[in-house]
Design a protein around this motif. Structure first.
Motif, mmCIF file in Angstrom:
data_model
loop_
_atom_site.group_PDB
_atom_site.id
_atom_site.type_symbol
_atom_site.label_atom_id
_atom_site.label_comp_id
_atom_site.label_asym_id
_atom_site.label_seq_id
_atom_site.Cartn_x
_atom_site.Cartn_y
_atom_site.Cartn_z
ATOM 1 N N ALA A 35 0.835 -1.208 0.000
ATOM 2 C CA ALA A 35 0.000 0.000 0.000
ATOM 3 C C ALA A 35 0.872 1.261 0.000
ATOM 4 O O ALA A 35 0.592 2.225 -0.735
ATOM 5 N N LEU A 36 1.946 1.244 0.797
ATOM 6 C CA LEU A 36 2.844 2.402 0.834
ATOM 7 C C LEU A 36 3.622 2.541 -0.468
ATOM 8 O O LEU A 36 3.889 3.657 -0.923
ATOM 9 N N ILE B 84 5.176 -2.987 -11.453
ATOM 10 C CA ILE B 84 3.837 -2.846 -10.873
ATOM 11 C C ILE B 84 3.148 -4.203 -10.747
ATOM 12 O O ILE B 84 2.600 -4.550 -9.694
ATOM 13 N N GLY B 85 3.179 -5.000 -11.816
ATOM 14 C CA GLY B 85 2.449 -6.265 -11.846
ATOM 15 C C GLY B 85 2.975 -7.272 -10.843
ATOM 16 O O GLY B 85 2.185 -7.898 -10.108
ATOM 17 N N VAL B 86 4.302 -7.451 -10.760
ATOM 18 C CA VAL B 86 4.865 -8.420 -9.828
ATOM 19 C C VAL B 86 4.641 -7.976 -8.392
ATOM 20 O O VAL B 86 4.346 -8.786 -7.507
ATOM 21 N N GLY B 87 4.760 -6.670 -8.146
ATOM 22 C CA GLY B 87 4.487 -6.161 -6.800
ATOM 23 C C GLY B 87 3.041 -6.380 -6.381
ATOM 24 O O GLY B 87 2.760 -6.764 -5.235
ATOM 25 N N MET B 88 2.117 -6.146 -7.302
ATOM 26 C CA MET B 88 0.702 -6.374 -6.998
ATOM 27 C C MET B 88 0.427 -7.849 -6.738
ATOM 28 O O MET B 88 -0.394 -8.196 -5.869
ATOM 29 N N ALA C 78 -0.311 -12.127 -0.238
ATOM 30 C CA ALA C 78 -0.391 -11.808 1.188
ATOM 31 C C ALA C 78 -1.837 -11.656 1.632
ATOM 32 O O ALA C 78 -2.224 -12.135 2.713
ATOM 33 N N LEU C 79 -2.653 -11.000 0.818
ATOM 34 C CA LEU C 79 -4.064 -10.818 1.159
ATOM 35 C C LEU C 79 -4.786 -12.150 1.234
ATOM 36 O O LEU C 79 -5.586 -12.395 2.153
ATOM 37 N N VAL C 80 -4.520 -13.040 0.284
ATOM 38 C CA VAL C 80 -5.133 -14.367 0.299
ATOM 39 C C VAL C 80 -4.719 -15.134 1.550
ATOM 40 O O VAL C 80 -5.546 -15.795 2.197
ATOM 41 N N HIS C 81 -3.452 -15.048 1.919
ATOM 42 C CA HIS C 81 -2.999 -15.767 3.110
ATOM 43 C C HIS C 81 -3.679 -15.235 4.374
ATOM 44 O O HIS C 81 -4.080 -16.018 5.246
ATOM 45 N N PHE D 58 12.029 -9.106 -7.203
ATOM 46 C CA PHE D 58 11.994 -8.863 -8.647
ATOM 47 C C PHE D 58 11.314 -7.529 -8.954
ATOM 48 O O PHE D 58 11.743 -6.807 -9.858
ATOM 49 N N ALA D 59 10.253 -7.218 -8.225
ATOM 50 C CA ALA D 59 9.585 -5.925 -8.432
ATOM 51 C C ALA D 59 10.552 -4.779 -8.143
ATOM 52 O O ALA D 59 10.612 -3.791 -8.891
ATOM 53 N N ASN D 60 11.330 -4.891 -7.049
ATOM 54 C CA ASN D 60 12.350 -3.887 -6.745
ATOM 55 C C ASN D 60 13.367 -3.774 -7.874
ATOM 56 O O ASN D 60 13.764 -2.674 -8.269
#
Length: 486
Positions: A246-247, A351-355, A361-364, A397-399
């Motif tokens: 989110a940040l 953007i895509g890999v980060g999302m 995380a949300l699913v977990h 990878f997103a980083n």
């Protein structure tokens, strides 16, 4: 491949490899400090031997051990990165040294003296230091890593948006005007929270994977203390990944608008926008043959690029062709357009890999909500176990894609508008020298990767370490009576 291209490849390899460990060090220091704080707070409110207090203490030991291994590898790879300035980029170092030198010095003092010293005090002082003093040591490490990141990002932000400098008329070199102004570069103020949030995502995904692995492998009975501890760890990591995501989104929105002001070519390259457009769309997916400035197929969100760039869906975004003409008039003849396919896809992969990491995380968190436990069908569990090594790589990878976009979409500049990449390569450097050093770095980094993976795997497989129990004073008069190895 030219010497310049090979030298850029060498720096890209070493920098991206180094940055695999930096965000993990930053986040693991923060997590260890938070978990140890929770341990002391819960212990102060409960009876001795309370399971919840011990749980947080054991988790802080585990993340601390992971931090020790990661920090050590990060320091070594960082040294190689600095070594390259003299090896392959001496012309750039001579020009930029007065500006870049103070940031490297401060970051070095923080990393090698403050962080390493207090990390050592934390590691060896658990039974020698008072509890609050011992807690303070790991918080100093956590704050030190943040300050270190802020200072070194100031150096990179100068390359994106040069400020607080003058050009010495005699030497032709850049001289630092104000260290404070260098730190408060508007790009740095936007890039630091974005980078720090990405680090939190990376560390959160790692500890979430560790927790889930222990929950699924069947070594801990449902309801046991270790099962509860790893469930806590997995949810802690999931919350960190989600909060970091989110940040990242919020700070990325701010950073995009700042970058549009100081490097409009970069934002145009992110979309492959050749013509100046009002209400410019953002392509979720696009295809265009090489050499073409128009996609033959695209899935677009109307006005989104204008919003990302300037905060309005109807704002005008300058196109690559107009910017190329403007830069040619300002800086002289030459091609000032970066490699569009790399800029376009690295921006979307970031953007895509980060999302995707945030979604996992949300699913977990949903699966393990309230009293629910992660206890699926054995075949499903085995499938999830096989995918867990990939989970920590998603934010990393997103980083990496973010840094690829940041650095390649700035080309042909090393320091935007001030110093070109081609002018920064060490004079007299041969192709063979660069190729040989790149091969040597690759071998060393391969060995370090193997060592880090082996050590981390062993630490994870051992499970939660036990809290050290001080011996009674009457058992020995030796001054190391209370020193317990863990």
């Amino acid at each position: 491949m030219s010497i310049e291209s090979l030298t850029r490849l060498q720096f890209a390899v070493t920098t991206l490899y180094h940055y695999l460990f930096v965000p993990l060090s930053i986040s693991l220091a923060l997590f260890t400090a938070l978990l140890q704080t929770a341990h002391l707070r819960v212990r102060a409110r409960t009876a001795p031997g309370d399971r919840a207090a011990e749980r947080y203490g054991r988790l802080s030991l585990l993340t601390g051990k992971l931090l020790m291994v990661t920090f050590a590898v990060g320091v070594v790879t960082g040294l190689v990165q600095e070594f390259q300035f003299g090896l392959s980029w001496s012309a750039f170092a001579r020009f930029y040294g007065d500006v870049f030198g103070p940031t490297l010095a401060v970051e070095g003092m923080l990393a090698f003296f403050l962080e390493a010293t207090f990390l050592g005090l934390w590691w060896f002082g658990r039974d020698r230091l008072p509890a609050l003093v011992h807690l303070a040591t790991i918080w100093i490490v956590a704050v030190g890593t943040a300050i270190s990141a802020f200072v070194i990002l100031a150096a990179n932000s100068f390359m994106q948006n040069p400020v607080a400098y003058t050009i010495d008329e005699t030497t032709g070199r850049a001289r630092l005007g104000s260290f404070r102004d260098l730190l408060l570069n508007e790009v740095n103020l936007a890039a630091f929270p974005h980078t720090y949030a990405g680090a939190v995502m990376a560390g959160g995904a790692l500890v979430m994977a560790v927790g889930v692995w222990h929950l699924l492998r069947g070594g801990h009975a449902v309801g046991s203390e270790d099962f509860a501890a790893f469930r806590t760890l997995s949810r802690f990591g999931a919350w960190a990944t989600l909060a970091g995501g989110a940040l990242v989104a919020a700070s990325g929105d701010l950073l995009g608008k700042v970058i549009t002001e100081v490097q409009p070519m970069k934002m145009a390259a992110a979309e492959g926008l050749y013509e100046t457009t009002t209400g410019a769309p953002f392509s979720i997916f696009s295809y265009a043959p090489l050499g073409s400035d128009r996609p033959t197929f695209a899935i677009e969100v109307p006005g989104m690029l204008s919003f990302l760039a300037k905060g309005s869906f109807s704002a005008e975004v300058l196109g690559l062709k107009d910017l190329q003409d403007a830069y040619a008039a300002q800086f002289g003849a030459g091609d000032y357009t970066p490699w569009i396919p790399v800029a376009f896809w690295s921006f979307r992969l970031m953007i895509g890999v980060g999302m995707l990491a945030a979604l996992v995380a949300l699913v977990h968190l949903w699966v393990t909500r309230k009293s629910a436990v992660l206890d699926p069908d054995p075949r499903l569990a085995r499938g999830i176990l096989w995918t867990l090594p990939v989970l920590p790589l998603l934010p990393l990878f997103a980083n990496s894609f973010g840094w690829i976009f940041t650095e390649t979409a700035r080309q042909p500049w090393l320091v935007f508008g001030l110093f070109k990449t081609a002018d920064g390569v060490s004079p007299g450097l041969s192709f063979a020298e660069v190729a040989l050093s790149l091969a040597a770095f690759t071998l060393v980094y391969g060995a370090l990767a193997w060592a880090w993976t082996l050590l981390v795997t062993r630490l994870v497989r051992r499970g939660l370490p036990e809290l050290p129990v001080p011996q009674r004073e009457d058992e020995s008069h030796d001054h190391d009576t209370h020193a317990v190895s863990y």
